[in-house]
Design a protein around this motif. Structure first.
Motif, PDB file in Angstrom:
ATOM      1  N   HIS A   1       0.861  -1.179   0.000  1.00 28.01           N
ATOM      2  CA  HIS A   1       0.000   0.000   0.000  1.00 28.01           C
ATOM      3  C   HIS A   1       0.904   1.238   0.000  1.00 28.01           C
ATOM      4  O   HIS A   1       1.644   1.480   0.953  1.00 28.01           O
ATOM      5  N   VAL A   2       0.854   2.019  -1.063  1.00 26.36           N
ATOM      6  CA  VAL A   2       1.732   3.181  -1.201  1.00 26.36           C
ATOM      7  C   VAL A   2       0.990   4.438  -0.749  1.00 26.36           C
ATOM      8  O   VAL A   2      -0.080   4.767  -1.260  1.00 26.36           O
ATOM      9  N   ILE A   3       1.577   5.108   0.231  1.00 24.05           N
ATOM     10  CA  ILE A   3       1.066   6.412   0.671  1.00 24.05           C
ATOM     11  C   ILE A   3       2.129   7.438   0.297  1.00 24.05           C
ATOM     12  O   ILE A   3       3.234   7.423   0.834  1.00 24.05           O
ATOM     13  N   ALA A   4       1.787   8.286  -0.643  1.00 24.25           N
ATOM     14  CA  ALA A   4       2.781   9.161  -1.270  1.00 24.25           C
ATOM     15  C   ALA A   4       2.538  10.628  -0.926  1.00 24.25           C
ATOM     16  O   ALA A   4       1.397  11.091  -0.885  1.00 24.25           O
ATOM     17  N   SER A   5       3.630  11.348  -0.698  1.00 28.62           N
ATOM     18  CA  SER A   5       3.554  12.768  -0.369  1.00 28.62           C
ATOM     19  C   SER A   5       3.425  13.610  -1.632  1.00 28.62           C
ATOM     20  O   SER A   5       4.231  13.477  -2.551  1.00 28.62           O
ATOM     21  N   LEU A   6       2.433  14.459  -1.665  1.00 32.73           N
ATOM     22  CA  LEU A   6       2.294  15.435  -2.752  1.00 32.73           C
ATOM     23  C   LEU A   6       1.632  16.681  -2.166  1.00 32.73           C
ATOM     24  O   LEU A   6       0.419  16.693  -1.945  1.00 32.73           O
ATOM     25  N   PRO A   7       2.425  17.718  -1.880  1.00 31.32           N
ATOM     26  CA  PRO A   7       1.875  18.897  -1.216  1.00 31.32           C
ATOM     27  C   PRO A   7       0.720  19.568  -1.944  1.00 31.32           C
ATOM     28  O   PRO A   7      -0.182  20.097  -1.311  1.00 31.32           O
ATOM     29  N   TYR A   8       0.756  19.545  -3.287  1.00 37.64           N
ATOM     30  CA  TYR A   8      -0.325  20.188  -4.029  1.00 37.64           C
ATOM     31  C   TYR A   8      -0.296  19.701  -5.471  1.00 37.64           C
ATOM     32  O   TYR A   8       0.644  19.027  -5.895  1.00 37.64           O
ATOM     33  N   PHE A   9      -1.324  20.060  -6.223  1.00 34.98           N
ATOM     34  CA  PHE A   9      -1.396  19.611  -7.618  1.00 34.98           C
ATOM     35  C   PHE A   9      -0.825  20.649  -8.578  1.00 34.98           C
ATOM     36  O   PHE A   9      -1.015  20.544  -9.789  1.00 34.98           O
ATOM     37  N   THR A  10      -0.125  21.643  -8.029  1.00 34.43           N
ATOM     38  CA  THR A  10       0.544  22.623  -8.882  1.00 34.43           C
ATOM     39  C   THR A  10       2.041  22.633  -8.587  1.00 34.43           C
ATOM     40  O   THR A  10       2.478  22.331  -7.476  1.00 34.43           O
ATOM     41  N   ARG A  11       2.808  23.010  -9.600  1.00 35.14           N
ATOM     42  CA  ARG A  11       4.272  23.012  -9.501  1.00 35.14           C
ATOM     43  C   ARG A  11       4.759  24.031  -8.479  1.00 35.14           C
ATOM     44  O   ARG A  11       5.640  23.735  -7.661  1.00 35.14           O
ATOM     45  N   LEU A  12       4.214  25.234  -8.493  1.00 45.33           N
ATOM     46  CA  LEU A  12       4.722  26.309  -7.655  1.00 45.33           C
ATOM     47  C   LEU A  12       4.615  25.961  -6.171  1.00 45.33           C
ATOM     48  O   LEU A  12       5.603  26.077  -5.429  1.00 45.33           O
TER      49      LEU A  12
END
Length: 353
Positions: A160-171
């Protein structure tokens, strides 16, 4: 390809906040920094004492070594950290799983995949028929050719992969994690999707973690999940299962950020005023034990980073005593306001939905 080294760890900088005792002094107002707020234990005790419930999760931090060095990191992880769990301590964790009915093993770091023994450990945990979670920063997958097959490894062993992604935009993502991190994260997500992660009926679960980029609490988790799904699918054709909204706790690098940006007083006041008793029953410190890279036991990952070990003499995995652990007093301090503010927060996201 980006390997975020935008800042050194607090430890490498010789920052006084690398001392956990000093962090606790700050949180408790001993240094004179920040507001005078009610003691968390006094606030919590109005609703009765909190005791552990049957153990459901063994969360193992296999090291502080990481290919990223993020501005908000509560672990103070980074490329300059050398603390990694030994195979011997992993073998003790496996013995614990063999002897006790703990259904979930949650592997974290740093970047856990940088531990030489990570794949062996994850595979052995799956051989014990445990639900295995890997907390992945995504960029590790594209950081070097030897990690490019991680999605296939995860899929083969149904991790089960829990992945960090602060937001859906590059900036916003790069501001928090370093230049190029967003683009590498998108590449990694596409690689995970390509082997079936996040796809309906595949059985391969891909969840994302969102945490705010500033001194504020997360928005509604369900609304964030819907927006992340819409934007990532529309822009990049990326699919995932769930999104966890996790509040930033005032410890380590985020505490340093709060102080340096003059937001510490305001943030602590926000947490206290947003205290929600409905979150108490679901606090992760009740059904989870956290294991440090050197084998010590903590009530949660955040306590681990403040070196607040479990409140029993047998506080190392080599002396694991589940009966005593189930009778322990859960260690709490001022940072715990972060887990009980608003909808609440834990490694599984919001608590009071």
């Amino acid at each position: 390809m980006a390997i975020s080294q935008r800042i050194k760890s607090l430890q490498a900088r010789g920052n006084e906040l690398s001392d956990t005792f000093y962090q606790l002094d700050v949180l408790n107002g001993i240094t004179g920094t920040g507001p005078s707020v009610p003691k968390f234990t006094d606030t919590l005790n109005k609703y009765g004492h909190q005791y552990p419930v049957p153990l459901e999760v063994l969360q193992v931090n296999v090291g502080k070594l990481c290919n990223q060095s993020c501005a908000h990191c509560h672990v103070d992880a980074g490329p300059d950290r050398r603390e990694v769990m030994s195979k011997e301590n992993m073998e003790i964790c496996l013995d614990i799983l063999k002897k006790h009915n703990i259904p979930t093993i949650d592997i974290t770091g740093g970047a856990p995949e940088l531990n030489t023994h990570f794949r062996w450990f994850a595979e052995e945990c799956r051989n014990l028929d445990r639900h295995v979670i890997d907390r992945c920063n995504l960029t590790i997958i594209v950081s070097h050719p030897k990690y490019h097959d991680l999605p296939e490894f995860f899929a083969t062993h149904q991790v089960h992969v829990i992945a960090s992604l602060p937001y859906f935009t590059r900036l916003r993502t790069d501001n928090q994690r370093g230049d190029g991190v967003f683009d590498d994260s998108i590449k990694a997500l596409k690689m995970l999707n390509a082997v079936g992660y996040g796809k309906e009926k595949s059985g391969l679960v891909l969840d994302l973690v969102y945490n705010p980029s500033g001194a504020f609490l997360p928005s509604d988790q369900d609304q964030l999940e819907a927006e992340f799904k819409r934007q990532l699918d529309r822009r990049y054709g990326i699919r995932f299962n769930h999104l966890y909204a996790i509040a930033n706790l005032p410890i380590s690098r985020f505490l340093d950020y709060l102080i340096q940006s003059n937001n510490y007083e305001q943030y602590m006041t926000t947490l206290v005023e947003a205290f929600n008793p409905s979150t108490i029953e679901g606090l992760m410190c009740r059904n989870t034990l956290s294991v440090s890279w050197d084998g010590y036991l903590y009530d949660c990952d955040f306590n681990q980073m403040l070196d607040l070990k479990v409140d029993i003499e047998d506080n190392h995995i080599s002396r694991f005593n589940v009966e005593k652990l189930m009778q322990r007093r859960i260690m709490m301090n001022q940072h715990c306001y972060g887990c009980t503010a608003g909808a609440g927060s834990g490694c599984g996201g919001a608590i009071a939905l």
